[in-house]
Design an enzyme around this catalytic site. Sequence first.
Site, PDB file in Angstrom:
ATOM      1  N   HIS A 248       0.933  -1.308   0.091  1.00 55.82           N
ATOM      2  CA  HIS A 248      -0.108  -0.101  -0.190  1.00 55.82           C
ATOM      3  C   HIS A 248       0.889   1.160   0.113  1.00 55.82           C
ATOM      4  O   HIS A 248       2.068   1.239  -0.004  1.00 55.82           O
ATOM      5  CB  HIS A 248      -0.929   0.031   1.289  1.00 55.82           C
ATOM      6  CG  HIS A 248      -0.344   0.517   2.544  1.00 55.82           C
ATOM      7  ND1 HIS A 248      -1.121   0.706   3.607  1.00 55.82           N
ATOM      8  CD2 HIS A 248       0.716   0.584   2.722  1.00 55.82           C
ATOM      9  CE1 HIS A 248      -0.432   1.174   4.646  1.00 55.82           C
ATOM     10  NE2 HIS A 248       0.883   1.058   4.243  1.00 55.82           N
TER      11      HIS A 248
ATOM     12  N   CYS B 157       5.886   6.212   4.450  1.00 58.11           N
ATOM     13  CA  CYS B 157       4.850   5.462   4.021  1.00 58.11           C
ATOM     14  C   CYS B 157       4.124   6.202   2.814  1.00 58.11           C
ATOM     15  O   CYS B 157       3.047   5.549   2.375  1.00 58.11           O
ATOM     16  CB  CYS B 157       3.876   5.368   5.306  1.00 58.11           C
ATOM     17  SG  CYS B 157       4.596   4.376   6.522  1.00 58.11           S
TER      18      CYS B 157
ATOM     19  N   HIS C 137       4.816   0.517  -0.306  1.00 54.44           N
ATOM     20  CA  HIS C 137       5.689  -0.498   0.798  1.00 54.44           C
ATOM     21  C   HIS C 137       4.857  -1.763   0.852  1.00 54.44           C
ATOM     22  O   HIS C 137       3.575  -1.667   0.798  1.00 54.44           O
ATOM     23  CB  HIS C 137       6.279   0.223   1.860  1.00 54.44           C
ATOM     24  CG  HIS C 137       5.517   0.676   2.717  1.00 54.44           C
ATOM     25  ND1 HIS C 137       4.683   1.924   2.374  1.00 54.44           N
ATOM     26  CD2 HIS C 137       4.783   0.496   3.863  1.00 54.44           C
ATOM     27  CE1 HIS C 137       3.772   2.272   3.364  1.00 54.44           C
ATOM     28  NE2 HIS C 137       3.875   1.296   4.198  1.00 54.44           N
TER      29      HIS C 137
ATOM     30  N   HIS D 195       3.193  -4.807   3.800  1.00 57.54           N
ATOM     31  CA  HIS D 195       3.288  -4.993   5.194  1.00 57.54           C
ATOM     32  C   HIS D 195       2.768  -6.708   5.320  1.00 57.54           C
ATOM     33  O   HIS D 195       1.891  -7.081   4.484  1.00 57.54           O
ATOM     34  CB  HIS D 195       2.180  -4.327   6.126  1.00 57.54           C
ATOM     35  CG  HIS D 195       2.603  -2.977   6.316  1.00 57.54           C
ATOM     36  ND1 HIS D 195       3.231  -2.501   7.237  1.00 57.54           N
ATOM     37  CD2 HIS D 195       1.986  -1.742   5.771  1.00 57.54           C
ATOM     38  CE1 HIS D 195       3.378  -1.282   7.128  1.00 57.54           C
ATOM     39  NE2 HIS D 195       2.738  -0.776   6.299  1.00 57.54           N
TER      40      HIS D 195
ATOM     41  N   ASP E 149      -4.845 -10.649   0.048  1.00 59.14           N
ATOM     42  CA  ASP E 149      -3.445 -11.311   0.125  1.00 59.14           C
ATOM     43  C   ASP E 149      -2.932 -11.050  -1.222  1.00 59.14           C
ATOM     44  O   ASP E 149      -3.420 -11.413  -2.077  1.00 59.14           O
ATOM     45  CB  ASP E 149      -3.447 -12.702   0.304  1.00 59.14           C
ATOM     46  CG  ASP E 149      -2.323 -13.167   0.975  1.00 59.14           C
ATOM     47  OD1 ASP E 149      -1.507 -12.838   1.545  1.00 59.14           O
ATOM     48  OD2 ASP E 149      -1.755 -14.289   0.091  1.00 59.14           O
ATOM     49  N   HIS E 150      -1.588 -10.619  -1.140  1.00 62.43           N
ATOM     50  CA  HIS E 150      -0.687 -10.338  -2.272  1.00 62.43           C
ATOM     51  C   HIS E 150      -1.305  -9.276  -3.025  1.00 62.43           C
ATOM     52  O   HIS E 150      -1.020  -9.368  -4.375  1.00 62.43           O
ATOM     53  CB  HIS E 150      -0.116 -11.524  -2.851  1.00 62.43           C
ATOM     54  CG  HIS E 150       0.685 -12.220  -2.132  1.00 62.43           C
ATOM     55  ND1 HIS E 150       0.615 -12.974  -1.209  1.00 62.43           N
ATOM     56  CD2 HIS E 150       2.057 -12.493  -2.201  1.00 62.43           C
ATOM     57  CE1 HIS E 150       1.412 -13.791  -0.355  1.00 62.43           C
ATOM     58  NE2 HIS E 150       2.777 -13.119  -1.262  1.00 62.43           N
TER      59      HIS E 150
ATOM     60  N   GLU F  17      -0.728  -3.963  11.734  1.00 60.96           N
ATOM     61  CA  GLU F  17       0.029  -3.568  10.657  1.00 60.96           C
ATOM     62  C   GLU F  17       1.599  -3.798  10.947  1.00 60.96           C
ATOM     63  O   GLU F  17       2.243  -4.201   9.921  1.00 60.96           O
ATOM     64  CB  GLU F  17      -0.039  -2.145  10.469  1.00 60.96           C
ATOM     65  CG  GLU F  17       0.252  -1.693   9.009  1.00 60.96           C
ATOM     66  CD  GLU F  17       0.051  -0.251   8.638  1.00 60.96           C
ATOM     67  OE1 GLU F  17      -0.886   0.014   7.816  1.00 60.96           O
ATOM     68  OE2 GLU F  17       0.458   0.825   9.353  1.00 60.96           O
TER      69      GLU F  17
HETATM   70 NI    NI Z   1       2.345   0.958   5.707  1.00 60.77          NI
END
Ligand code: NI
Length: 142
Positions: free
Chosen positions: A18, A37, A41, A43, A81-82, A129
């Site tokens: 995100h 952020c 990037h 998580h 996911d992914h 997160e």
């Molecule tokens: Ni983030």
Amino acid sequence: MARPEVRITHAEEFSAAHRLHAPQLSDAENKALYGPCNTVHGHNYRVEVTVTGPVDPVTGMVMNLTELMRIMREEIWDHVDHQHLNETVPFLKGILPTAENLAIVFWQRVHAQRERLGSARLFRVRVVESRDNFVDYFGDLR
Ligand code: NI
């Protein structure tokens, strides 16, 4: 006396990318606000959904956690996911993918399946997160 009410939780983990960038703010303001952020990037997220309800005297359970797992996989995991949360998840279109907003949207998606919760009701959605940062959403008016 009312039957004892117990809260039970199922957790799922997913990996996603995100970027935090508020369209109402300038590029400079976004950079100052979100820092690193502001760039894309990833998580390794953890989502915990807690439901609450009376313990069934026959089954000894509030609800079958396998069913809660299915709901979470169908409504959340399968879609995120992914993925790139800003771009490839239809139900997040136009939503700034902060942990706060993810918790709200995930709540709404599980809540839409509330008939599958039996006599339990949704209590909390937690989005973790990172090791040190997580948010809780308890629905409105609590
Ligand atoms: Ni983030």
